[in-house]
Design an enzyme around this catalytic site. Structure first.
Site, PDB file in Angstrom:
ATOM      1  N   ASP A  32      37.154  42.572  33.434  1.00  0.00           N
ATOM      2  CA  ASP A  32      38.120  43.530  33.966  1.00  0.00           C
ATOM      3  C   ASP A  32      38.517  44.473  32.840  1.00  0.00           C
ATOM      4  O   ASP A  32      38.450  44.099  31.659  1.00  0.00           O
ATOM      5  CB  ASP A  32      39.360  42.820  34.513  1.00  0.00           C
ATOM      6  CG  ASP A  32      40.025  43.584  35.638  1.00  0.00           C
ATOM      7  OD1 ASP A  32      39.977  43.129  36.796  1.00  0.00           O
ATOM      8  OD2 ASP A  32      40.598  44.664  35.364  1.00  0.00           O
ATOM      9  N   ASP A  51      34.667  47.294  30.446  1.00  0.00           N
ATOM     10  CA  ASP A  51      34.432  48.327  31.444  1.00  0.00           C
ATOM     11  C   ASP A  51      33.071  48.050  32.079  1.00  0.00           C
ATOM     12  O   ASP A  51      32.069  47.895  31.375  1.00  0.00           O
ATOM     13  CB  ASP A  51      34.424  49.702  30.753  1.00  0.00           C
ATOM     14  CG  ASP A  51      34.273  50.865  31.715  1.00  0.00           C
ATOM     15  OD1 ASP A  51      33.572  50.714  32.746  1.00  0.00           O
ATOM     16  OD2 ASP A  51      34.821  51.942  31.431  1.00  0.00           O
ATOM     17  N   ASN A  74      31.884  43.515  41.846  1.00  0.00           N
ATOM     18  CA  ASN A  74      33.054  43.906  42.625  1.00  0.00           C
ATOM     19  C   ASN A  74      33.789  45.111  42.058  1.00  0.00           C
ATOM     20  O   ASN A  74      34.677  45.645  42.711  1.00  0.00           O
ATOM     21  CB  ASN A  74      34.011  42.699  42.694  1.00  0.00           C
ATOM     22  CG  ASN A  74      35.309  43.009  43.393  1.00  0.00           C
ATOM     23  OD1 ASN A  74      35.332  43.293  44.588  1.00  0.00           O
ATOM     24  ND2 ASN A  74      36.412  42.971  42.652  1.00  0.00           N
ATOM     25  N   TYR A 140      33.355  58.462  47.246  1.00  0.00           N
ATOM     26  CA  TYR A 140      33.432  57.023  47.533  1.00  0.00           C
ATOM     27  C   TYR A 140      32.392  56.623  48.572  1.00  0.00           C
ATOM     28  O   TYR A 140      31.664  55.643  48.398  1.00  0.00           O
ATOM     29  CB  TYR A 140      34.837  56.694  48.020  1.00  0.00           C
ATOM     30  CG  TYR A 140      35.111  55.226  48.226  1.00  0.00           C
ATOM     31  CD1 TYR A 140      35.291  54.367  47.148  1.00  0.00           C
ATOM     32  CD2 TYR A 140      35.221  54.694  49.513  1.00  0.00           C
ATOM     33  CE1 TYR A 140      35.566  53.019  47.337  1.00  0.00           C
ATOM     34  CE2 TYR A 140      35.498  53.348  49.707  1.00  0.00           C
ATOM     35  CZ  TYR A 140      35.664  52.524  48.621  1.00  0.00           C
ATOM     36  OH  TYR A 140      35.940  51.188  48.812  1.00  0.00           O
TER      37      TYR A 140
END
Length: 248
Positions: A32, A51, A74, A140
């Protein structure tokens, strides 16, 4: 003990995935960018502040693995909410990079580990935006559609080595990221946050938002032996999205 690695695993959907896999008896590794969120993870999780688009850093995480049974790619961001003519190229590139390139890099370095073992499961977090066009969400949607193409290709490449690859398409998931989307969309459409929220919920046959645990439960299933013949599949966990352009 089996091991799972979850990118963006310290909060939101990723944190729920970690909790689900831990309950199923797997050793949990997470990456994370948020150091504070990583510090708040359970003590028996192994965390890396990385990252997902930083290839050397991601390679260094995988270099520490002697095994990997499940990968949950994810990491992602919502990106801008705006008409296409108002989307800056920099914002487009950042959204596509984190969502698509992050999944690519995780799969790139997981593949050799899993191929050597002759088994494994990779789960990509796409979106219902990868199934429908979404007005004002061009970067997106483009990234999430591309992730499905990546998943289909990986399933064909890795299947002969005993590795399964699938994609989960969450719908509108309760949480901080969706709150940001609601606020931005409300501004674009001249509506209130609650009106946009109601429109999203009304656009599903279940008339409800999804909870992070709903996505986690599907990820745990796809990573388990119960799904041993499930590969190359796009599975929506969205309460059945009927309307990709939420209105009230």
């Amino acid at each position: 003990m089996k091991r799972v690695l979850i990118t963006a695993g310290a909060s939101g959907i990723g944190r729920a995935m970690g909790e689900g896999f831990a309950a199923a008896g797997l050793e949990v590794w997470v990456t994370d960018v948020d150091g504070a969120a990583l510090a708040a993870c359970p003590d028996d999780w192994r965390g890396f502040q990385v990252d997902a688009t930083d290839e050397p850093a991601m390679a260094a995480v995988f270099a520490q693995m002697d095994r990997l049974d499940v990968l949950c790619a994810n990491a992602g961001i919502a990106g801008p909410t705006a008409p296409v003519e108002d989307v800056a190229l920099e914002d487009w590139r950042r959204c596509v990079s984190i969502n698509l390139e992050g999944a690519f890099l995780a799969a790139k370095y997981a593949a050799p580990v899993m191929k050597a073992a002759g088994a494994g499961a990779i789960v990509l977090t796409s979106s219902t935006a990868g199934l429908y066009g979404y007005p004002n969400r061009a970067p997106y949607a483009a990234a999430k559609w591309a992730m499905i193409g990546l998943m289909k290709t990986l399933a064909m490449e890795l299947g002969p080595f005993g590795v399964r690859v699938n994609a989960i398409c969450p719908g509108s998931v309760e949480g901080a990221r969706m709150e940001g989307v609601l606020a931005r969309e409300a501004a674009v459409k001249g509506m209130t946050r609650d009106q946009v929220y109601a429109g999203y919920a009304a656009g599903t046959s279940m008339r409800s938002f999804v909870q992070p645990r709903d996505i986690a439960d599907m990820a745990v299933f796809l990573g388990s032996d119960q799904a041993r013949m499930v590969s190359g599949q796009v599975i929506a966990v969205d309460g059945h999205t009927e309307n990709p352009d939420p209105k009230v």
